[in-house]
Design a protein around this motif. Sequence first.
Motif, PDB file in Angstrom:
ATOM      1  N   ALA A 157      13.417 -34.289  -5.060  1.00 49.67           N
ATOM      2  CA  ALA A 157      13.671 -33.379  -3.938  1.00 49.67           C
ATOM      3  C   ALA A 157      12.818 -32.115  -4.065  1.00 49.67           C
ATOM      4  O   ALA A 157      12.214 -31.654  -3.095  1.00 49.67           O
ATOM      5  CB  ALA A 157      15.156 -33.032  -3.877  1.00 49.67           C
ATOM      6  N   CYS A 207       9.280 -32.785  -3.170  1.00 54.28           N
ATOM      7  CA  CYS A 207       9.093 -32.968  -1.718  1.00 54.28           C
ATOM      8  C   CYS A 207       9.357 -31.694  -0.929  1.00 54.28           C
ATOM      9  O   CYS A 207       8.992 -31.619   0.251  1.00 54.28           O
ATOM     10  CB  CYS A 207      10.045 -34.042  -1.198  1.00 54.28           C
ATOM     11  SG  CYS A 207       9.662 -35.716  -1.761  1.00 54.28           S
ATOM     12  N   LEU A 264      12.416 -30.827  -0.258  1.00 50.68           N
ATOM     13  CA  LEU A 264      13.597 -31.200   0.536  1.00 50.68           C
ATOM     14  C   LEU A 264      14.844 -30.962  -0.308  1.00 50.68           C
ATOM     15  O   LEU A 264      14.773 -30.827  -1.531  1.00 50.68           O
ATOM     16  CB  LEU A 264      13.518 -32.682   0.935  1.00 50.68           C
ATOM     17  CG  LEU A 264      12.333 -33.080   1.828  1.00 50.68           C
ATOM     18  CD1 LEU A 264      12.222 -34.596   1.931  1.00 50.68           C
ATOM     19  CD2 LEU A 264      12.486 -32.472   3.220  1.00 50.68           C
ATOM     20  N   TYR A 297      19.849 -34.183   0.947  1.00 51.04           N
ATOM     21  CA  TYR A 297      19.135 -34.898   2.009  1.00 51.04           C
ATOM     22  C   TYR A 297      18.498 -36.177   1.443  1.00 51.04           C
ATOM     23  O   TYR A 297      18.594 -37.255   2.051  1.00 51.04           O
ATOM     24  CB  TYR A 297      18.072 -33.983   2.635  1.00 51.04           C
ATOM     25  CG  TYR A 297      17.420 -34.574   3.855  1.00 51.04           C
ATOM     26  CD1 TYR A 297      18.126 -34.711   5.046  1.00 51.04           C
ATOM     27  CD2 TYR A 297      16.109 -35.023   3.821  1.00 51.04           C
ATOM     28  CE1 TYR A 297      17.538 -35.263   6.164  1.00 51.04           C
ATOM     29  CE2 TYR A 297      15.513 -35.574   4.932  1.00 51.04           C
ATOM     30  CZ  TYR A 297      16.228 -35.692   6.107  1.00 51.04           C
ATOM     31  OH  TYR A 297      15.634 -36.255   7.199  1.00 51.04           O
ATOM     32  N   VAL A 343       8.939 -36.423   7.811  1.00 54.63           N
ATOM     33  CA  VAL A 343       9.693 -36.473   6.550  1.00 54.63           C
ATOM     34  C   VAL A 343       9.315 -37.729   5.761  1.00 54.63           C
ATOM     35  O   VAL A 343       9.154 -37.682   4.532  1.00 54.63           O
ATOM     36  CB  VAL A 343      11.216 -36.417   6.816  1.00 54.63           C
ATOM     37  CG1 VAL A 343      12.005 -36.747   5.557  1.00 54.63           C
ATOM     38  CG2 VAL A 343      11.605 -35.043   7.341  1.00 54.63           C
ATOM     39  N   THR A 388       6.203 -37.004   4.016  1.00 54.77           N
ATOM     40  CA  THR A 388       6.469 -36.125   2.868  1.00 54.77           C
ATOM     41  C   THR A 388       7.001 -36.934   1.688  1.00 54.77           C
ATOM     42  O   THR A 388       6.614 -36.711   0.528  1.00 54.77           O
ATOM     43  CB  THR A 388       7.505 -35.056   3.274  1.00 54.77           C
ATOM     44  OG1 THR A 388       6.935 -34.239   4.304  1.00 54.77           O
ATOM     45  CG2 THR A 388       7.913 -34.181   2.100  1.00 54.77           C
TER      46      THR A 388
END
Lengths: 72, 72
Positions: free
Chosen positions: B30, B33, B35, B39, B54, B57
């Motif tokens: 995460a 990324c 993010l 998620y 996304v 990504t």
Amino acid sequence: MKRADQIKSLFGQRVKQLRLQAGMSQEAFADKCGLDRTYISGIERGVRNPTLEVINTIANGLNVKLDVLFQF
Amino acid sequence: MKRADQIKSLFGQRVKQLRLQAGMSQEAFADKCGLDRTYISGIERGVRNPTLEVINTIANGLNVKLDVLFQF
């Protein structure tokens, strides 16, 4: 690795290429996918950011596997 | 051709598989990324419907090409 600002355009160009190879108008293709023609147009012009579910619908409408759709 | 109700789960399983092959925790992945970990967790469990940007990504975070990410 595709840059974030390129990915929508690259994807749209690929959709258009495969649609034309299949001999479908945007309207026929939109009908087949159950999507609006203006939405397909937006994807092909790289101004839409489709979700996974829509991408899957597009692959099905083009009769290609998802990995083929992403060969660009 | 993947069914609409399967695609999120199939995609999530593939992301998890490639993340584990790369030896990354959800948290490390995460972070890589940019993010949120929750998620990523939702994507892997097939409850999220990520957008093309996304998905790109995620492919970059896994160091795989998009077509490889969709080989499932």
